[in-house]
Design an enzyme around this catalytic site. Structure first.
Site, mmCIF file in Angstrom:
data_model
loop_
_atom_site.group_PDB
_atom_site.id
_atom_site.type_symbol
_atom_site.label_atom_id
_atom_site.label_comp_id
_atom_site.label_asym_id
_atom_site.label_seq_id
_atom_site.Cartn_x
_atom_site.Cartn_y
_atom_site.Cartn_z
ATOM 1 N N MET A 1 -7.964 15.422 13.595
ATOM 2 C CA MET A 1 -8.339 16.625 14.345
ATOM 3 C C MET A 1 -9.211 16.238 15.528
ATOM 4 O O MET A 1 -9.540 15.083 15.706
ATOM 5 C CB MET A 1 -9.034 17.601 13.415
ATOM 6 C CG MET A 1 -8.061 18.219 12.432
ATOM 7 S SD MET A 1 -8.849 19.406 11.392
ATOM 8 C CE MET A 1 -9.964 18.419 10.453
ATOM 9 N N HIS B 1 -7.300 3.333 14.246
ATOM 10 C CA HIS B 1 -6.491 4.387 13.655
ATOM 11 C C HIS B 1 -5.323 3.820 12.857
ATOM 12 O O HIS B 1 -5.066 4.189 11.717
ATOM 13 C CB HIS B 1 -5.974 5.296 14.779
ATOM 14 C CG HIS B 1 -5.065 6.368 14.294
ATOM 15 N ND1 HIS B 1 -3.700 6.213 14.275
ATOM 16 C CD2 HIS B 1 -5.324 7.575 13.758
ATOM 17 C CE1 HIS B 1 -3.168 7.290 13.779
ATOM 18 N NE2 HIS B 1 -4.125 8.147 13.466
ATOM 19 N N LYS C 1 -17.691 16.502 6.857
ATOM 20 C CA LYS C 1 -18.626 15.986 7.867
ATOM 21 C C LYS C 1 -19.918 16.805 7.870
ATOM 22 O O LYS C 1 -21.013 16.246 7.825
ATOM 23 C CB LYS C 1 -17.968 16.000 9.250
ATOM 24 C CG LYS C 1 -18.869 15.437 10.312
ATOM 25 C CD LYS C 1 -18.108 15.061 11.568
ATOM 26 C CE LYS C 1 -17.452 13.712 11.428
ATOM 27 N NZ LYS C 1 -16.289 13.513 12.215
ATOM 28 N N GLY D 1 -9.387 11.045 12.069
ATOM 29 C CA GLY D 1 -8.768 11.046 13.391
ATOM 30 C C GLY D 1 -7.674 12.075 13.590
ATOM 31 O O GLY D 1 -7.043 12.110 14.641
ATOM 32 N N TYR E 1 7.175 12.067 -23.711
ATOM 33 C CA TYR E 1 7.101 10.903 -22.827
ATOM 34 C C TYR E 1 7.674 11.208 -21.457
ATOM 35 O O TYR E 1 8.429 12.162 -21.284
ATOM 36 C CB TYR E 1 7.843 9.704 -23.440
ATOM 37 C CG TYR E 1 9.341 9.890 -23.569
ATOM 38 C CD1 TYR E 1 10.188 9.558 -22.504
ATOM 39 C CD2 TYR E 1 9.914 10.395 -24.721
ATOM 40 C CE1 TYR E 1 11.569 9.738 -22.597
ATOM 41 C CE2 TYR E 1 11.290 10.570 -24.828
ATOM 42 C CZ TYR E 1 12.101 10.238 -23.766
ATOM 43 O OH TYR E 1 13.460 10.423 -23.850
ATOM 44 N N ARG F 1 -19.082 9.700 4.470
ATOM 45 C CA ARG F 1 -18.042 10.343 3.647
ATOM 46 C C ARG F 1 -17.462 9.284 2.732
ATOM 47 O O ARG F 1 -17.593 8.087 2.983
ATOM 48 C CB ARG F 1 -16.950 10.966 4.521
ATOM 49 C CG ARG F 1 -16.157 9.947 5.298
ATOM 50 C CD ARG F 1 -15.108 10.612 6.177
ATOM 51 N NE ARG F 1 -14.477 9.624 7.034
ATOM 52 C CZ ARG F 1 -13.791 9.913 8.139
ATOM 53 N NH1 ARG F 1 -13.682 11.158 8.543
ATOM 54 N NH2 ARG F 1 -13.230 8.969 8.841
ATOM 55 N N ARG G 1 -17.512 18.601 16.710
ATOM 56 C CA ARG G 1 -16.744 17.736 15.815
ATOM 57 C C ARG G 1 -16.054 18.521 14.726
ATOM 58 O O ARG G 1 -16.611 19.452 14.175
ATOM 59 C CB ARG G 1 -17.686 16.727 15.137
ATOM 60 C CG ARG G 1 -18.315 15.767 16.105
ATOM 61 C CD ARG G 1 -19.532 15.073 15.514
ATOM 62 N NE ARG G 1 -20.109 14.175 16.496
ATOM 63 C CZ ARG G 1 -19.786 12.896 16.616
ATOM 64 N NH1 ARG G 1 -18.927 12.349 15.791
ATOM 65 N NH2 ARG G 1 -20.317 12.161 17.562
ATOM 66 N N SER H 1 16.254 14.806 -23.198
ATOM 67 C CA SER H 1 15.618 14.107 -22.081
ATOM 68 C C SER H 1 16.000 14.843 -20.808
ATOM 69 O O SER H 1 17.192 14.988 -20.501
ATOM 70 C CB SER H 1 16.098 12.656 -22.027
ATOM 71 O OG SER H 1 15.524 12.019 -20.913
ATOM 72 N N CYS I 1 13.614 11.820 -17.690
ATOM 73 C CA CYS I 1 14.023 10.526 -17.139
ATOM 74 C C CYS I 1 14.530 10.652 -15.710
ATOM 75 O O CYS I 1 15.042 9.694 -15.140
ATOM 76 C CB CYS I 1 15.059 9.857 -18.028
ATOM 77 S SG CYS I 1 16.581 10.800 -18.190
HETATM 78 C C1 PEP Z 1 19.088 12.901 -13.771
HETATM 79 O O1 PEP Z 1 20.070 13.577 -13.455
HETATM 80 O O2 PEP Z 1 17.938 13.274 -13.621
HETATM 81 C C2 PEP Z 1 19.271 11.568 -14.354
HETATM 82 C C3 PEP Z 1 18.240 10.885 -14.785
HETATM 83 O O3 PEP Z 1 20.515 11.053 -14.377
HETATM 84 P P1 PEP Z 1 21.261 10.479 -13.089
HETATM 85 O O4 PEP Z 1 20.226 10.328 -12.025
HETATM 86 O O5 PEP Z 1 21.823 9.169 -13.506
HETATM 87 O O6 PEP Z 1 22.281 11.517 -12.822
#
Ligand code: PEP
Ligand code: MG
Length: 889
Positions: free
Chosen positions: A109, A458, A28, A107, A865, A342, A98, A777, A845
């Site tokens: 603070m 808000h 601000k 909103g 990945y 802003r 302000r 993985s 994963c």
């Molecule tokens: C994990 O443990 O991160 C995973 C991907 O396998 P699950 O969630 O199936 O145990």
């Protein structure tokens, strides 16, 4: 970035001093300084630097003398510039105090207006403005705002007086209240103050300003501000600046007013001025959603000159900042004053459109456009909607304040929203209007419904920022807070009753409606932005998918492979479960083999579907993971059932015997800690025939496809490996069975056998594992569970909320990857793994694979990945690009 508290030398800057740093002055203060420098009409004032608030906390919440001295000097200078004097009974100086942090927290603070009024100066204001009514109205606003903010007196106490007065006078709105009545109201307000704090409302104007500044400093650490920062991942140690600005009044008659405007539509991104204007009102009336305002465009008719001037300023500011601006302004007797500029909060849809449009307009380049869109917000684009097949009565209609549909049980307070949500219920928060104190309830709720307030109220602003559906200003909604009941045009509902809101249309219905998930197709503009992102990122983005439909969806959203296909979900399907149970209950290897032989065609069919949907891309199939008892009825159910059968049919009946046999087996298999028990690869070692069946099904499916000319690319993943022997045994078995099938079918398919890295030990012995595992993985769900020793099934509903509150944790480690602990183990595994097997493919994963900050960490670790649920693929694509460009850390 965190900023350490150090005493600053110069702690106050006037708007025209040339300092426009957001770090120093907050958003601000910097905006006001910028606008002043650009020659725009800004009332005079100054900003106390953010550092001062940090110093204030360090000094145990007292303002140190150097700042007080500097403040006195600044006030004297402001008096000189305005020709008015603070507390003067002829020409009193009035100011607003302000808040303004580096990152906007709309909103969250405190702000206090009309400071400088007391029993004496109120008369001077009345004389000077020739408007007694106005002066007393201003004074009562000060008493309310100051007392609630500084003394913590509930606003309701003042509102009740006001409502009672209005009732007595037979009027509905504030402007209908005359001067005499305001005087009486102020008298009553002052009594409330005495009753609460034991002394009168402060008449010393210097005390007013100092206490207001302290209150703003304190509001940085209010619960709502802390909740907001946590949700938006804003650091706690930035502190807030405080701007002290000469008051201008929007409530001096019909040629005055106050407005909030966005330079483009923050919902759609369309290039039109969007906003609201409230005639004869003060700023807080618009933001608090107390009265429903007019559209900004109406100003064009009523005050064309002011409108034209405002449009010109809005465009200049947008060009200057190269971004959409959120502006606040006041018109005092026909003169325009700018009070804020802003960067505007916007929906994800608007963010994408604006980023693309600004590139088209030559204001920013593509890389800047990529950085401009918050990756986390992208999932808003895939909103749920009400199933069109649902026939329902629209009980009422409100403003479509934040898009998407939500269904849940009605709750009437933010605390109730949190309590119900903690019990696992979906809730919709229903309020007359939300205030910043409701933020924790909004976070817990699926959606928000309010009776009052417009598109910049808000509720609307905060819900949009959170990506939550919101219907605001639903005038037909009447709430009885005490009985926790409400009605929508006569349709009654109470706490715990299901309601459904549609923030895209503004419709509200009583009852639980079926929602359908968003479409699995990328909106066109997002597809363009993501194609720019793809050109920048290093990480590939894969998806977790267990069904051909999910795989297709993931591919459509840009997935470059399947990083995790969990096979247990296939076992759970209705037609297989009896066979799976038979396999588990089998007493002899022959009986088990027979059940497995019947499961094999099902599994093959599953794999054909997924491998075909992902033709040409890798599909990582994980062998069975959960403990086997998960496929059997629970011990409690079995105990009840066998008892019933014993009583009704007798112990010699075949039904009882069969159920009792299942009970015995479940009792036999019972483990105290099944998550640490006979699961993952341990299962494959004790029951090699299960994994053998799965591997056979994978390769038979792949051969079928390849022989049909489909490019099937299976990868085999072993779960939960912790020692090299586990990897060797399961890996060898998998390769043997795969080899057998390929030989039988006369087929050649290149594939890999790898492992999930989801145990600390696996990370530490990753070099050994890498001798047999051809890829890694990271299963960061289990890795987080085992690193912290937190149960992934219980912790989030048990102690993690408290840990977050007490700052023992800064984030939920099951959602945001814990870099220090889990991340260190991952780093070790990457180094050791690639040390033993150069160019080893490594991915992630666990759930973290679709969470932007975790994606950025994976980029830093140079993983190949990330793999996440299909709808998070776009998020991961954008986050990976931002990580590569260094705009997301
Ligand atoms: C994990 O443990 O991160 C995973 C991907 O396998 P699950 O969630 O199936 O145990
Ligand atoms: Mg796991």
């Amino acid at each position: 970035m965190s900023v350490r508290a150090q005493p600053a030398t110069k702690q106050i800057y006037f708007f025209d001093e040339g300092n426009t740093s957001r770090d120093v002055l907050g958003g601000k203060g910097a905006g006001l300084a910028d606008m002043t420098a650009a020659g725009l009409p800004v009332p005079p004032g100054f900003t106390i630097v953010t550092q001062a608030s940090l110093q204030y906390y360090e000094d145990a919440k007292s303002i140190a003398k150097p700042l007080l001295d500097e403040l006195d000097g600044a006030i004297a200078e402001l008096e000189r510039r305005t020709g008015k004097r603070f507390g003067d009974s002829n020409a009193p100086l009035l100011v607003s105090v302000r808040s303004g942090a580096k990152f906007s927290m709309p909103g969250m603070m405190d702000t206090i207006l009309n400071i400088g009024l007391n029993d004496e100066t109120v008369h001077a204001l009345a004389r000077l403005t020739n408007n007694e009514r106005f002066a007393w109205d201003a004074y009562r606003r000060l008493v309310t705002m100051f007392s609630s903010t500084v003394f913590g007196i509930p606003k309701d106490a003042f509102d009740d007086v006001l409502e009672r007065r209005k009732h007595e006078l037979g009027v509905k709105t504030d402007p209908e209240i005359d001067a005499e009545s305001w005087k009486k109201i102020v008298d009553e307000y002052k009594k409330i103050v005495v009753a609460h704090v034991g002394s009168g409302f402060p008449q010393d104007v210097r005390e007013q300003v100092v206490r207001a500044i302290e209150a703003v400093f304190n509001s940085w650490n209010s619960k709502r501000a802390v909740d907001y920062r946590r949700f938006n991942r804003i650091a706690d140690d930035l502190g807030t600046a405080v701007s002290v600005v000469q008051m201008v009044f929007g409530n001096m008659g019909d040629d005055s007013g106050t407005g909030v405007a966005f330079t483009r539509d923050p919902n759609t991104g369309e290039r039109v001025l969007f906003g609201e204007y409230l005639r004869n009102a003060q700023g807080e009336d618009v933001v608090a959603g107390i009265r429903t305002p007019e559209r900004i465009l109406d100003l064009e008719r009523s005050q064309p000159k002011i409108y034209a001037q405002f449009v010109e300023i809005a465009q200049r500011l947008e060009r200057h900042y190269r971004d959409v601006q959120d502006l606040e302004f006041t018109v005092e007797r026909g003169t325009l004053y700018m009070l804020q500029t802003r960067s505007a909060k916007r929906s994800a849809e608007a963010a994408v459109r604006i980023a693309l449009d600004l590139v088209d307009e030559g204001l920013i380049d593509r890389r800047t456009a990529i950085a401009r869109v918050d990756a986390r917000a992208l999932d808003q684009l895939f909103h749920a909607r009400i199933d069109p097949a649902e026939h329902f009565d629209v009980a009422a209609k409100g403003l479509n304040a934040s898009p998407g549909a939500a269904t849940g049980r009605a709750v009437f307070t933010a605390d109730d929203a949190v309590a119900w949500a903690q019990r696992g219920e979906d809730v919709v928060l229903v309020r007359v209007e939300t205030t910043p104190d409701d933020v924790h309830g909004m976070i817990a709720a699926r959606g928000v419904l309010t009776a009052k307030g417009g598109a910049t109220s808000h509720a609307a602003v905060v819900a949009r920022g959170m990506g939550k559906p919101c219907v605001a200003g639903c005038e037909a909604l009447e709430i009885d807070r005490r009985s926790k009941r409400a009605s929508l045009d006569g349709v009654a509902f109470g706490e715990g009753d299901w309601i459904t809101i549609d923030g895209t249309t503004g419709n509200v219905a009583v009852g639980k409606l079926r929602l359908i998930p968003p479409p699995a197709k990328l909106p066109e503009r997002l597809a363009t932005l993501l194609s720019w992102a793809d050109a920048e990122r290093r990480l590939e983005v894969w998806a977790n998918a267990d069904t051909p439909e999910d795989a297709r969806k993931a591919r459509e959203l840009g997935a470059q492979g399947i990083g995790l296909c969990r096979t247990e979900h296939m076992f759970m399907q209705q037609d297989r479960l009896p066979v799976v149970q038979e396999m588990i209950l089998a007493n002899t290897p022959e009986a088990r083999a027979s059940a497995l032989a019947r499961l094999l065609p099902f599994q093959r069919e599953d794999f054909v579907g997924i491998l075909e949907a992902m033709a040409g891309l890798p599909v990582t199939i994980r062998l069975l993971d959960p403990p086997l008892h998960e496929f059997l009825p629970s011990l409690e159910t079995l105990l009840v059932e066998t008892t019933e059968l014993r009583i009704t049919k007798g112990i010699d009946s075949p039904d009882y015997k069969a159920r009792d046999a299942v009970l015995k087996r479940v009792q036999q298999m019972h483990e105290q800690n099944p998550m640490l028990g006979l699961r993952v690869c341990r299962l494959g070692i004790l029951y090699p025939e299960i994994y053998a069946m799965q591997v056979r099904a994978i390769f038979e499916a792949a051969c079928d496809l390849v022989q049909r000319g489909v490019d099937a690319r299976p990868e085999v993943m072993i779960p939960g490996v912790g020692s090299v022997r586990e990897m060797q045994i399961t890996g060898e078995n998998a390769r043997r069975v795969a080899g057998e099938v390929l030989k039988e079918r006369g087929c050649s398919i290149s594939y890999h056998v790898g492992t999930m890295v989801e145990l600390p030990r696996a990370c530490i012995v990753a070099d050994d594992l890498a001798c047999d595992a051809e890829f890694f993985s990271f299963g960061t769900n289990d890795l987080t569970q085992t690193t912290y020793g937190f149960s992934r099934d219980d912790a989030e509903n048990s102690f993690i909320p408290r840990y977050l509150e007490q700052r023992i944790l800064s984030d939920d480690p099951f959602q945001v990857l814990d870099r220090r602990g889990v991340g260190s183990l991952m780093r070790t595994a990457v180094e050791l793994g690639r040390g033993a097997r150069k160019d080893m493919k490594i991915g992630i994963c666990g759930e973290h694979g679709g969470e932007p900050s975790s994606v950025a960490f994976c980029d830093q670790l140079r993983l190949n990945y990330v793999s996440c649920s299909p709808y998070r693929v776009p998020i991961a694509r954008l986050a990976a690009a931002q990580a590569a460009l260094g705009t997301l850390e």
